[in-house]
Design a protein around this motif. Structure first.
Motif, short mmCIF file in Angstrom:
data_model
loop_
_atom_site.label_atom_id
_atom_site.label_comp_id
_atom_site.label_asym_id
_atom_site.label_seq_id
_atom_site.Cartn_x
_atom_site.Cartn_y
_atom_site.Cartn_z
N ASN A 50 28.38 51.25 24.63
CA ASN A 50 28.75 50.81 25.98
C ASN A 50 30.21 51.15 26.28
OD1 ASN A 50 26.32 49.64 26.76
ND2 ASN A 50 26.80 47.76 25.65
N LYS A 51 30.48 51.39 27.54
CA LYS A 51 31.84 51.64 27.98
C LYS A 51 32.62 50.32 27.86
CE LYS A 51 34.31 52.95 32.17
NZ LYS A 51 34.16 53.29 33.58
N PRO A 52 33.84 50.36 27.34
CA PRO A 52 34.62 49.12 27.23
C PRO A 52 34.92 48.56 28.62
CG PRO A 52 35.86 51.00 26.37
CD PRO A 52 34.53 51.50 26.79
N ARG A 53 34.78 47.25 28.76
CA ARG A 53 34.98 46.62 30.06
C ARG A 53 36.42 46.12 30.19
NH1 ARG A 53 30.29 42.34 30.62
NH2 ARG A 53 31.46 41.92 32.50
N ASP A 54 36.94 46.25 31.39
CA ASP A 54 38.26 45.71 31.72
C ASP A 54 38.03 44.37 32.41
OD1 ASP A 54 40.85 45.19 32.32
OD2 ASP A 54 41.18 46.97 33.55
N ILE A 55 38.01 43.30 31.62
CA ILE A 55 37.64 41.98 32.14
C ILE A 55 38.65 41.48 33.16
CG2 ILE A 55 37.25 39.58 31.46
CD1 ILE A 55 36.18 40.65 28.81
N HIS A 56 39.93 41.72 32.94
CA HIS A 56 40.95 41.26 33.88
C HIS A 56 40.78 41.93 35.24
CE1 HIS A 56 42.98 39.04 30.76
NE2 HIS A 56 43.06 40.13 30.00
N LYS A 57 40.49 43.22 35.24
CA LYS A 57 40.29 43.94 36.50
C LYS A 57 39.03 43.45 37.21
CE LYS A 57 40.00 48.58 38.41
NZ LYS A 57 39.97 50.01 38.10
N GLU A 58 37.97 43.18 36.44
CA GLU A 58 36.73 42.68 37.04
C GLU A 58 36.95 41.32 37.69
OE1 GLU A 58 33.62 42.62 34.16
OE2 GLU A 58 33.69 44.79 33.85
N HIS A 59 37.69 40.42 37.01
CA HIS A 59 37.97 39.10 37.57
C HIS A 59 38.83 39.22 38.83
CE1 HIS A 59 36.05 36.62 34.60
NE2 HIS A 59 36.69 37.22 33.61
N ALA A 60 39.83 40.09 38.79
CA ALA A 60 40.69 40.27 39.96
C ALA A 60 39.90 40.83 41.14
CB ALA A 60 41.86 41.20 39.62
N THR A 61 39.02 41.79 40.86
CA THR A 61 38.20 42.37 41.93
C THR A 61 37.25 41.33 42.50
OG1 THR A 61 38.31 44.51 40.83
CG2 THR A 61 36.59 44.23 42.48
N LYS A 62 36.62 40.55 41.64
CA LYS A 62 35.69 39.51 42.08
C LYS A 62 36.41 38.45 42.92
CE LYS A 62 32.17 38.02 39.56
NZ LYS A 62 31.42 37.33 38.49
N ALA A 63 37.62 38.05 42.50
CA ALA A 63 38.39 37.06 43.25
C ALA A 63 38.80 37.62 44.61
CB ALA A 63 39.63 36.65 42.46
N GLN A 64 39.20 38.89 44.65
CA GLN A 64 39.59 39.51 45.92
C GLN A 64 38.40 39.60 46.87
OE1 GLN A 64 42.55 40.30 47.00
NE2 GLN A 64 41.88 41.29 48.88
N MET A 65 37.24 39.98 46.34
CA MET A 65 36.05 40.07 47.19
C MET A 65 35.64 38.70 47.72
SD MET A 65 33.78 42.94 45.20
CE MET A 65 32.37 42.67 46.25
N ALA A 66 35.74 37.66 46.88
CA ALA A 66 35.41 36.30 47.32
C ALA A 66 36.37 35.84 48.41
CB ALA A 66 35.44 35.35 46.14
N LYS A 67 37.65 36.17 48.26
CA LYS A 67 38.65 35.80 49.26
C LYS A 67 38.37 36.51 50.59
CE LYS A 67 43.60 35.95 50.11
NZ LYS A 67 44.89 36.42 49.61
N GLU A 68 38.07 37.81 50.54
CA GLU A 68 37.78 38.56 51.76
C GLU A 68 36.51 38.05 52.43
OE1 GLU A 68 37.62 42.63 50.59
OE2 GLU A 68 39.79 42.78 50.29
N GLU A 69 35.50 37.71 51.63
CA GLU A 69 34.26 37.19 52.19
C GLU A 69 34.49 35.83 52.86
OE1 GLU A 69 29.88 35.74 50.62
OE2 GLU A 69 31.03 37.17 49.43
N GLN A 70 35.29 34.98 52.23
CA GLN A 70 35.59 33.67 52.83
C GLN A 70 36.36 33.83 54.13
OE1 GLN A 70 34.42 30.83 51.86
NE2 GLN A 70 35.48 29.66 53.41
#
Length: 131
Positions: A50-70
């Motif tokens: 598997n490709k190594p995951r960048d967990i910090h980037k995924e969390h930041a992206t998810k938080a940004q998308m949740a903020k934009e959706e709200q």
């Protein structure tokens, strides 16, 4: 993602080769970055990496998308009526020809309007006063 397969060489030795998976075509077929050095004619042992995951980037992206959706939900929450921080109410008013006209009114008190204030304005303007 990558695949690591044991490829047999000319002198019957096995050597592992790694190829990058570029796309998954179906549950039983994939596209690789390049061909193996020898054809794989017999069933061959392999491992999947598997490709190594960048967990910090995924969390930041998810938080940004949740903020934009709200923010999108809040900006569209009022539908016909919308308030802003200056105490101004923006609403659509039906014209005699069936179209709509945008009206802006400043409410006394000013400041940020909450949903109950906007509901009070709507109850005064609309014919459905029982909402």
């Amino acid at each position: 993602d990558a695949i690591l397969a044991g490829v047999s060489t000319a002198n019957n030795k096995t050597r592992e080769e790694m190829r990058v998976i570029t796309m998954v075509l179906s549950p039983i077929s994939i596209s690789l970055s390049s061909a193996f050095s020898n054809d794989l004619k017999n069933p061959t042992p392999f491992t999947f990496i598997n490709k190594p995951r960048d967990i910090h980037k995924e969390h930041a992206t998810k938080a940004q998308m949740a903020k934009e959706e709200q923010e999108a939900i809040e900006s569209q929450a009022m539908g016909t009526y919308r308030g802003n921080a200056r105490g101004e109410v923006v609403y659509r008013e039906k014209t005699e020809h069936g179209g709509y006209r945008i009206r802006r009114e400043r409410l006394e008190g000013g400041g940020d309007l909450d949903r109950s204030d906007l509901l009070n304005v709507r109850a005064k303007k609309k014919s459905d006063r029982y909402c």
